[in-house]
Design a protein around this motif. Sequence first.
Motif, PDB file in Angstrom:
ATOM      1  N   GLY A  26      45.552  49.084  38.152  1.00  0.00           N
ATOM      2  CA  GLY A  26      44.709  48.803  36.996  1.00  0.00           C
ATOM      3  C   GLY A  26      45.476  48.169  35.849  1.00  0.00           C
ATOM      4  N   TYR A  95      43.749  36.529  41.506  1.00  0.00           N
ATOM      5  CA  TYR A  95      43.907  37.572  40.490  1.00  0.00           C
ATOM      6  C   TYR A  95      44.872  37.115  39.394  1.00  0.00           C
ATOM      7  CZ  TYR A  95      44.766  42.106  38.378  1.00  0.00           C
ATOM      8  OH  TYR A  95      44.882  43.137  37.472  1.00  0.00           O
ATOM      9  N   SER A 108      37.849  42.425  36.988  1.00  0.00           N
ATOM     10  CA  SER A 108      37.350  43.802  37.039  1.00  0.00           C
ATOM     11  C   SER A 108      36.038  43.867  37.807  1.00  0.00           C
ATOM     12  CB  SER A 108      37.172  44.322  35.608  1.00  0.00           C
ATOM     13  OG  SER A 108      36.447  45.533  35.597  1.00  0.00           O
ATOM     14  N   TYR A 111      36.498  43.679  41.602  1.00  0.00           N
ATOM     15  CA  TYR A 111      36.932  44.896  42.300  1.00  0.00           C
ATOM     16  C   TYR A 111      35.872  45.993  42.238  1.00  0.00           C
ATOM     17  CZ  TYR A 111      41.357  42.629  42.995  1.00  0.00           C
ATOM     18  OH  TYR A 111      42.328  41.741  43.405  1.00  0.00           O
ATOM     19  N   SER A 159      34.926  36.606  40.292  1.00  0.00           N
ATOM     20  CA  SER A 159      34.541  37.937  40.780  1.00  0.00           C
ATOM     21  C   SER A 159      34.151  37.887  42.253  1.00  0.00           C
ATOM     22  CB  SER A 159      33.364  38.481  39.958  1.00  0.00           C
ATOM     23  OG  SER A 159      33.659  38.505  38.597  1.00  0.00           O
ATOM     24  N   TYR A 251      37.786  53.453  41.818  1.00  0.00           N
ATOM     25  CA  TYR A 251      37.117  52.886  40.642  1.00  0.00           C
ATOM     26  C   TYR A 251      37.975  52.973  39.381  1.00  0.00           C
ATOM     27  CZ  TYR A 251      33.142  53.285  43.796  1.00  0.00           C
ATOM     28  OH  TYR A 251      32.308  53.192  44.875  1.00  0.00           O
ATOM     29  N   ASN A 253      40.931  51.696  39.122  1.00  0.00           N
ATOM     30  CA  ASN A 253      41.564  50.387  38.992  1.00  0.00           C
ATOM     31  C   ASN A 253      40.713  49.403  38.169  1.00  0.00           C
ATOM     32  OD1 ASN A 253      42.662  47.833  39.389  1.00  0.00           O
ATOM     33  ND2 ASN A 253      42.332  47.815  41.593  1.00  0.00           N
ATOM     34  N   PRO A 254      39.497  49.057  38.605  1.00  0.00           N
ATOM     35  CA  PRO A 254      38.724  48.100  37.805  1.00  0.00           C
ATOM     36  C   PRO A 254      38.285  48.651  36.459  1.00  0.00           C
ATOM     37  CG  PRO A 254      37.398  48.937  39.621  1.00  0.00           C
ATOM     38  CD  PRO A 254      38.792  49.420  39.852  1.00  0.00           C
ATOM     39  N   GLN A 257      41.108  47.894  34.175  1.00  0.00           N
ATOM     40  CA  GLN A 257      41.091  46.451  33.921  1.00  0.00           C
ATOM     41  C   GLN A 257      39.994  46.084  32.919  1.00  0.00           C
ATOM     42  OE1 GLN A 257      41.184  43.895  37.393  1.00  0.00           O
ATOM     43  NE2 GLN A 257      42.248  45.461  38.570  1.00  0.00           N
TER      44      GLN A 257
END
Length: 302
Positions: A26, A95, A108, A111, A159, A251, A253-254, A257
């Motif tokens: 993240g 990315y 974000s 992911y 995305s 979740y 991680n995003p 971000q």
Amino acid sequence: MHPTPPRDPEAVKGVTFGLTAYTMWGCFPLFFALFDGVPAVEILVHRILWSCLFLVGLITLLRRWPPVVAALVEPRRLGRVLACALLIGFNWGMYIYAVETRQVLQASLGYFLTPLVNVALGMLVLREVMARLQLVALGLASLAIAIQFLMLGELPWISLLLALSFGSYGLFRKQVPLDGLSGLFVETLLLFPVALIALAGFSWKGTSHFLGDTQTTALLIASGVITALPLMAFAGAARRLRLATLGFLMYINPSIQFLIALAVFGEPLSPIQLVTFIMIWTGLALYSWSAWQSRPGQLSAR
């Protein structure tokens, strides 16, 4: 009063490893934002090169060469591994580009969409039967993308490419009998010659930033190390936790971000984008609830 059941120490370790891995992933935008004026393609090349070299040392230290050698001597395995390598290389490049161009919100979103892309690929490619809530979740995500296209006049292509590439990577990766560490090494090894040629091209044209200044050189080398470290933590989590538990942790991680995009990079979030994010979050909640209901005892170790 009923006594509180003792915590499973292995499950606690697994959650700790999982939190570490997803928190590191993240925070990746903060790292890649440090590269000033270095093109995304050049960063990608060095990420491949230094990941591969770092993993050579790591696999030697951990004595994990047997599965790597077994994969390399069986050409039948390498077709799917090459597909994984191309997909993860493309995903990494997209990315880095998203961070460089300050489009971390789109990264974000990509992911957040990935689990729902996995559902769609499961239906279309593997002919899996999905639960009703999972289909509703997929429908909400599709509607959110359609609203962005109709109201904002453009597709969130970063995305979509991130979600499709990483979702497809997961699909092929399932068919490769290699653990995370060995798999990543073989993937980067297959890309290594191409990265070397690209590096030689940068040097020949005089556009290489490597060895140009100490900070940039150190960052380029570090890009390989930070690729492997969260993977090691993730491998520790995967050995101790069930898949649905890892799915919930994913979740993080995003979400990090998303917060970094707003709080650190100051990216604008329009009302339409906020509505579509909420729709996708709702879809993810439905998807997670469905996955949780279908697998009892998710927090116990394997």
